[in-house]
Each structure stands twice: as structure tokens, then as C-alpha cells.
Motif scaffolding. Structure first.
Motif, PDB file in Angstrom:
ATOM      1  N   PHE A  18       0.829  -1.206   0.000  1.00  0.00           N
ATOM      2  CA  PHE A  18       0.000   0.000   0.000  1.00  0.00           C
ATOM      3  C   PHE A  18       0.864   1.257   0.000  1.00  0.00           C
ATOM      4  N   ILE A  19       1.894   1.277   0.847  1.00  0.00           N
ATOM      5  CA  ILE A  19       2.798   2.426   0.932  1.00  0.00           C
ATOM      6  C   ILE A  19       3.514   2.633  -0.398  1.00  0.00           C
ATOM      7  N   GLU A  20       3.961   1.542  -0.992  1.00  0.00           N
ATOM      8  CA  GLU A  20       4.667   1.632  -2.268  1.00  0.00           C
ATOM      9  C   GLU A  20       3.734   2.090  -3.390  1.00  0.00           C
ATOM     10  N   LEU A  24       3.931   6.717  -0.489  1.00  0.00           N
ATOM     11  CA  LEU A  24       3.889   7.301   0.851  1.00  0.00           C
ATOM     12  C   LEU A  24       5.211   7.179   1.608  1.00  0.00           C
ATOM     13  N   GLN A  25       6.220   6.546   1.008  1.00  0.00           N
ATOM     14  CA  GLN A  25       7.470   6.283   1.724  1.00  0.00           C
ATOM     15  C   GLN A  25       8.175   7.545   2.211  1.00  0.00           C
ATOM     16  N   GLY A  27       6.933  10.345   3.287  1.00  0.00           N
ATOM     17  CA  GLY A  27       6.233  10.788   4.494  1.00  0.00           C
ATOM     18  C   GLY A  27       6.481   9.858   5.659  1.00  0.00           C
ATOM     19  N   MET A  28       6.523   8.574   5.394  1.00  0.00           N
ATOM     20  CA  MET A  28       6.814   7.601   6.447  1.00  0.00           C
ATOM     21  C   MET A  28       8.242   7.782   6.964  1.00  0.00           C
ATOM     22  N   ASP A  29       9.172   8.093   6.056  1.00  0.00           N
ATOM     23  CA  ASP A  29      10.561   8.333   6.466  1.00  0.00           C
ATOM     24  C   ASP A  29      10.650   9.512   7.425  1.00  0.00           C
ATOM     25  N   LYS A  30       9.900  10.570   7.156  1.00  0.00           N
ATOM     26  CA  LYS A  30       9.915  11.745   8.033  1.00  0.00           C
ATOM     27  C   LYS A  30       9.471  11.384   9.442  1.00  0.00           C
ATOM     28  N   ILE A  31       8.438  10.586   9.536  1.00  0.00           N
ATOM     29  CA  ILE A  31       7.928  10.160  10.841  1.00  0.00           C
ATOM     30  C   ILE A  31       8.929   9.227  11.523  1.00  0.00           C
ATOM     31  N   ASP A  32       9.469   8.272  10.766  1.00  0.00           N
ATOM     32  CA  ASP A  32      10.411   7.304  11.328  1.00  0.00           C
ATOM     33  C   ASP A  32      11.685   7.973  11.834  1.00  0.00           C
ATOM     34  N   VAL A  33      12.185   8.962  11.095  1.00  0.00           N
ATOM     35  CA  VAL A  33      13.400   9.659  11.517  1.00  0.00           C
ATOM     36  C   VAL A  33      13.144  10.452  12.789  1.00  0.00           C
ATOM     37  N   ARG A  34      12.001  11.096  12.877  1.00  0.00           N
ATOM     38  CA  ARG A  34      11.643  11.865  14.072  1.00  0.00           C
ATOM     39  C   ARG A  34      11.586  10.942  15.295  1.00  0.00           C
TER      40      ARG A  34
END
Length: 98
Positions: A18-20, A24-25, A27-34
């Protein structure tokens, strides 16, 4: 059109697809890095962290303490390595402390 998945796929595979499919990757990276920053740096650094922002492969961190900013600037490569290890892939290539 999205490809149809069979009934035997795991939730992780379905979410990854779904992400791929919806691109959406980033945006997910921004959240994961935070989240990785908060987890790795602990309360001492997080108390002085105002903002964490990922733009491309550069992580911008705004700190309220000039002393802490100077101290962290000596370990930028280590911070990049720790965050990428936490995320299990190379997301961050550079850290800018403000």
C-alpha cells in the motif's frame, strides 16, 4: 490499478504494498526519523530539541541550546550512522544542526 493480493499475505506485506503503490514512503521516512531521533537521543537532548525535519536525505534539527548544538556537531557522522541503523536502511546522509 492496484494488484490484487491473495488471502495469505501478512499485514506487513499488505501495508508495504500500500505504501509503495501510493508513494507514501517519503512521508513515512519523516515520521520514522523523528521517532528514531527521540529514541536514540534520550530526554536530555530531547528537552533542547525544538524541531526535527527531514528534507530529502538531510536531517535538520533545531536546538535551543548553543552548547548542545556545538557538542553534537562533533558527532554528526555517528548520528547519521545510528539513525540509519535504527531504521535498518539509509535514509539520512547529512545532519544540519541549527
Amino acid at each position: 490499478m492496484a494488484k490484487r493480493l491473495n488471502d495469505h499475505n501478512s499485514i506487513a506485506d499488505v501495508l508495504r504494498e500500500f505504501i509503495e503503490a501510493n508513494k507514501l514512503q517519503p512521508g513515512m521516512d519523516k515520521i520514522d526519523v523523528r521517532e528514531a531521533w527521540k529514541h536514540l537521543m534520550g530526554n536530555g537532548v530531547n528537552n533542547y530539541t525544538r524541531e526535527i525535519m527531514l528534507k530529502g536525505t538531510t536531517l535538520y534539527v533545531e536546538l535551543t541550546s548553543a552548547v548542545l548544538r556545538e557538542e553534537l556537531s562533533y558527532g554528526k557522522e555517528k548520528i547519521v550512522k545510528m539513525i540509519n541503523e535504527e531504521l535498518k536502511r539509509e535514509v539520512v546522509k547529512e545532519v544540519v544542526l541549527r
